[in-house]
Design a protein around this motif. Structure first.
Motif, PDB file in Angstrom:
ATOM      1  N   LYS A 195       0.575  -1.464   0.019  1.00  0.00           N
ATOM      2  CA  LYS A 195      -0.275  -0.501  -0.453  1.00  0.00           C
ATOM      3  C   LYS A 195       0.912   1.187   0.264  1.00  0.00           C
ATOM      4  O   LYS A 195       1.894   1.472   0.369  1.00  0.00           O
ATOM      5  CB  LYS A 195      -0.626   0.062   1.227  1.00  0.00           C
ATOM      6  CG  LYS A 195      -1.850  -1.338   1.107  1.00  0.00           C
ATOM      7  CD  LYS A 195      -2.993  -1.163   2.140  1.00  0.00           C
ATOM      8  CE  LYS A 195      -4.107  -2.202   2.416  1.00  0.00           C
ATOM      9  NZ  LYS A 195      -5.159  -1.602   0.962  1.00  0.00           N
ATOM     10  N   TYR A 196       0.317   2.559  -0.309  1.00  0.00           N
ATOM     11  CA  TYR A 196       0.611   3.924  -0.537  1.00  0.00           C
ATOM     12  C   TYR A 196       0.235   4.579   0.873  1.00  0.00           C
ATOM     13  O   TYR A 196      -0.693   4.664   0.860  1.00  0.00           O
ATOM     14  CB  TYR A 196       1.009   4.250  -1.849  1.00  0.00           C
ATOM     15  CG  TYR A 196       1.461   4.038  -3.244  1.00  0.00           C
ATOM     16  CD1 TYR A 196       2.319   3.487  -3.375  1.00  0.00           C
ATOM     17  CD2 TYR A 196       0.901   2.026  -3.478  1.00  0.00           C
ATOM     18  CE1 TYR A 196       3.331   2.690  -4.333  1.00  0.00           C
ATOM     19  CE2 TYR A 196       1.000   1.546  -4.582  1.00  0.00           C
ATOM     20  CZ  TYR A 196       2.110   1.765  -4.322  1.00  0.00           C
ATOM     21  OH  TYR A 196       3.030   0.908  -5.941  1.00  0.00           O
ATOM     22  N   TYR A 197       0.845   4.971   0.852  1.00  0.00           N
ATOM     23  CA  TYR A 197       0.815   5.946   2.253  1.00  0.00           C
ATOM     24  C   TYR A 197       1.306   7.258   2.365  1.00  0.00           C
ATOM     25  O   TYR A 197       2.585   7.202   1.780  1.00  0.00           O
ATOM     26  CB  TYR A 197       1.755   5.382   3.560  1.00  0.00           C
ATOM     27  CG  TYR A 197       0.583   4.137   4.228  1.00  0.00           C
ATOM     28  CD1 TYR A 197      -0.589   4.107   5.307  1.00  0.00           C
ATOM     29  CD2 TYR A 197       1.134   3.297   4.003  1.00  0.00           C
ATOM     30  CE1 TYR A 197      -0.768   3.149   5.436  1.00  0.00           C
ATOM     31  CE2 TYR A 197       0.584   2.187   4.196  1.00  0.00           C
ATOM     32  CZ  TYR A 197       0.046   1.774   4.626  1.00  0.00           C
ATOM     33  OH  TYR A 197      -0.821   0.311   4.943  1.00  0.00           O
TER      34      TYR A 197
ATOM     35  N   CYS B 134       0.437  23.110  12.130  1.00  0.00           N
ATOM     36  CA  CYS B 134      -0.468  21.919  11.691  1.00  0.00           C
ATOM     37  C   CYS B 134      -0.459  20.202  11.739  1.00  0.00           C
ATOM     38  O   CYS B 134       1.165  20.300  11.561  1.00  0.00           O
ATOM     39  CB  CYS B 134       0.421  22.210   9.718  1.00  0.00           C
ATOM     40  SG  CYS B 134       2.042  22.932  10.328  1.00  0.00           S
ATOM     41  N   PRO B 135      -0.595  19.962  12.472  1.00  0.00           N
ATOM     42  CA  PRO B 135      -1.044  18.224  12.571  1.00  0.00           C
ATOM     43  C   PRO B 135       0.087  17.811  11.130  1.00  0.00           C
ATOM     44  O   PRO B 135      -0.899  17.971  10.274  1.00  0.00           O
ATOM     45  CB  PRO B 135      -1.821  18.439  13.058  1.00  0.00           C
ATOM     46  CG  PRO B 135      -2.468  19.400  13.749  1.00  0.00           C
ATOM     47  CD  PRO B 135      -2.481  20.675  12.376  1.00  0.00           C
ATOM     48  N   VAL B 136       0.269  16.610  11.116  1.00  0.00           N
ATOM     49  CA  VAL B 136       0.494  15.427  10.406  1.00  0.00           C
ATOM     50  C   VAL B 136      -0.374  14.795  10.557  1.00  0.00           C
ATOM     51  O   VAL B 136      -0.759  13.935  11.556  1.00  0.00           O
ATOM     52  CB  VAL B 136       1.685  15.270  10.756  1.00  0.00           C
ATOM     53  CG1 VAL B 136       2.114  13.450  10.009  1.00  0.00           C
ATOM     54  CG2 VAL B 136       3.198  15.886  10.840  1.00  0.00           C
ATOM     55  N   THR B 137      -0.671  13.873   9.139  1.00  0.00           N
ATOM     56  CA  THR B 137      -1.751  13.445   9.425  1.00  0.00           C
ATOM     57  C   THR B 137      -1.201  12.201   7.365  1.00  0.00           C
ATOM     58  O   THR B 137      -0.136  12.931   7.654  1.00  0.00           O
ATOM     59  CB  THR B 137      -3.581  13.894   8.543  1.00  0.00           C
ATOM     60  OG1 THR B 137      -4.364  13.193   8.007  1.00  0.00           O
ATOM     61  CG2 THR B 137      -3.534  14.416   7.537  1.00  0.00           C
ATOM     62  N   VAL B 138      -2.211  11.847   7.202  1.00  0.00           N
ATOM     63  CA  VAL B 138      -2.065  10.704   6.440  1.00  0.00           C
ATOM     64  C   VAL B 138      -3.110   9.779   5.106  1.00  0.00           C
ATOM     65  O   VAL B 138      -4.306  10.059   5.975  1.00  0.00           O
ATOM     66  CB  VAL B 138      -1.248   9.645   6.482  1.00  0.00           C
ATOM     67  CG1 VAL B 138      -1.961   8.371   7.905  1.00  0.00           C
ATOM     68  CG2 VAL B 138      -0.879   8.023   5.354  1.00  0.00           C
TER      69      VAL B 138
ATOM     70  N   PRO C   8       1.732   2.096   9.507  1.00  0.00           N
ATOM     71  CA  PRO C   8       1.684   3.136   9.031  1.00  0.00           C
ATOM     72  C   PRO C   8       0.071   4.394   9.851  1.00  0.00           C
ATOM     73  O   PRO C   8       0.978   5.786   9.761  1.00  0.00           O
ATOM     74  CB  PRO C   8       2.076   3.060   7.368  1.00  0.00           C
ATOM     75  CG  PRO C   8       0.929   1.639   7.623  1.00  0.00           C
ATOM     76  CD  PRO C   8       2.028   1.250   8.857  1.00  0.00           C
ATOM     77  N   LEU C   9      -0.420   3.802   9.969  1.00  0.00           N
ATOM     78  CA  LEU C   9      -1.828   5.128  10.579  1.00  0.00           C
ATOM     79  C   LEU C   9      -1.221   5.101  11.636  1.00  0.00           C
ATOM     80  O   LEU C   9      -2.389   6.183  12.513  1.00  0.00           O
ATOM     81  CB  LEU C   9      -3.332   3.477  10.351  1.00  0.00           C
ATOM     82  CG  LEU C   9      -3.003   3.708   8.726  1.00  0.00           C
ATOM     83  CD1 LEU C   9      -4.465   2.820   8.456  1.00  0.00           C
ATOM     84  CD2 LEU C   9      -2.821   4.821   7.989  1.00  0.00           C
ATOM     85  N   GLY C  10      -0.194   4.828  12.635  1.00  0.00           N
ATOM     86  CA  GLY C  10      -0.812   5.270  14.278  1.00  0.00           C
ATOM     87  C   GLY C  10       0.631   4.718  15.031  1.00  0.00           C
ATOM     88  O   GLY C  10       0.747   3.514  14.380  1.00  0.00           O
TER      89      GLY C  10
END
Length: 414
Positions: free
Chosen positions: A172-174, A191-195, A264-266
């Motif tokens: 998968k690509y993030y 500016c928080p980092v999100t994905v 990768p999501l947390g």
């Protein structure tokens, strides 16, 4: 007889000491590659102890940087309404190179935080979205369109999404990026980092709308911002480097931190030794041999250096360099392979800010080339000399302090 021998021995030692003091052994003309067994100055000790080689030419982490204009990108004749900046790492997929970047396309150039509105940007990266482009040769690019749009309020990034970087993990690509919740400059740059996630580099990208790495607790060095997320796969985990700002004697100091996760999501945990680098405005790193190398770009005591950490954490300066690429996004073939012998980099994309006039400021993408790879040796990339036009230097100018200098020089003549 014994007394005479002792006296002779003491006189001999004294003579040899005098001879050594007045005729010291010279450092050899043919410089040894290993530290010689002789007294050395602090500088020569440093040459052997701090750097991978005592001279710069055989140092595989020393390079020049060369720049090339890219084709395929339109900038509205430089009127400041279009900007492209902060390229991600370049990856190869589907027989092409891919890159993601911040793109602002507004009806007016930035006008500052006080004059910003829902349609007037405060800064070069305000009211931006993340776009992507592809290339077959790394020089000529075709813009493909929007990858990540600004989400509706109140989601992370509703005001602007910017500064992306890419991770390929288990098929998968993030895309990690900064999500602004207000115009940049209103209250700093929080500016928080999100994905966002996709099954293909072409998307579609699904935003998680979640903060991946939160700001530090009040009083921590990274309490105010987490910028420039930059993931690599190292030691079987995701090593996500980032930049933050903290205060020292009233000045902003930029340093870099590290957060590690196997998801990768947390679940990213900040390293207890953060910050892991004391300098650098932007994050640019790559696997090198068994560890991680870093371009330390702009800002700080150790700016304009290349550093190396055998463990990805404890970085040392291994060389100084010139004309480093800004916001570099290199092509790293082994960025996500969890390699145990990183091969290095030879090219990538970067940006040049402050293009145009004061009223039409914008940023353009460019290509940089270098020789930071184990398998390549380009002698033309291993010189410390840059022969630049005098105009390059004169363009720096004195600006507003020229009048002060003129007055100071006149006063000295009185």
């Amino acid at each position: 007889m014994l007394k005479k021998l002792s006296l002779w021995f003491m006189l001999s030692i004294s003579f040899l000491s005098w001879a050594d003091a007045n005729n010291p052994v010279a450092f050899p003309y043919h410089m040894p590659m290993e530290k010689p067994d002789m007294p050395l100055s602090k500088a020569m000790n440093r040459a052997y102890q701090q750097y991978s080689t005592p001279t710069y030419r055989p140092n595989q982490l020393f390079t020049q940087f060369k720049y090339t204009r890219l084709s395929g990108f339109d900038y509205a004749n430089g009127d400041g309404t279009i900007t492209r900046r902060d390229p991600s790492k370049v990856i190869k997929a589907n027989g092409r190179y891919y890159v993601w970047y911040t793109k602002r396309q507004t009806h007016t150039p930035p006008r500052g935080a006080a004059k910003s509105t829902e349609s007037i940007p405060s800064s070069d990266w305000d009211l931006s979205e993340i776009w992507y482009a592809t290339s077959e040769d790394g020089f000529n690019w075709q813009e493909q369109g929007v990858a990540v749009k600004r989400p509706p309020k109140p989601n992370v990034g509703w005001r602007s999404v910017s500064t992306p970087d890419i991770l390929v993990w288990k098929g998968k690509y993030y895309l990690y990026y900064q999500g602004f919740l207000e115009a940049s400059g209103k209250h700093g740059d929080d500016c928080p980092v999100t994905v966002s996630v996709a099954d293909s580099p072409n998307g579609p990208w699904k935003a998680t709308n979640k903060i991946v790495i939160p700001n530090g607790a009040k009083g921590a060095w990274d309490q105010s911002s987490i910028h420039d997320p930059y993931p690599l796969v190292y030691q079987g985990k995701i090593y996500l480097y980032y930049k933050s700002d903290f205060k020292a004697q009233g000045q902003i100091v930029r340093a870099q931190g590290l957060a590690i996760s196997d998801d990768p999501l947390g679940g990213f945990k900040k390293h207890p030794l953060n910050p892991v680098m004391n300098s650098g405005h932007e994050t640019t790193l790559f696997p090198w041999k068994q560890g991680i190398a870093a371009l330390v770009i702009r800002h700080g005591n150790e700016h304009n250096t290349i550093q190396y950490a055998p463990d990805g954490v404890n970085f040392d300066v291994v060389t100084t360099v010139s004309m480093m690429p800004f916001a570099a996004g290199p092509y790293i073939p082994d960025a996500f392979t969890d390699t145990k012998n990183g091969q290095g980099i030879t090219w990538g994309l970067s940006h040049f800010t402050w293009q145009g006039t004061r009223d039409t400021r914008h940023t353009i993408l460019a290509r940089f080339d270098c020789d930071l790879a184990q398998h390549i040796d380009e002698p033309s990339m291993r010189d410390t000399e840059y022969y630049l036009s005098a105009d390059v230097y004169f363009e720096q100018g004195l600006g507003s302090i020229r009048a002060k200098r003129e007055a100071m020089n006149k006063a000295e003549l009185r």
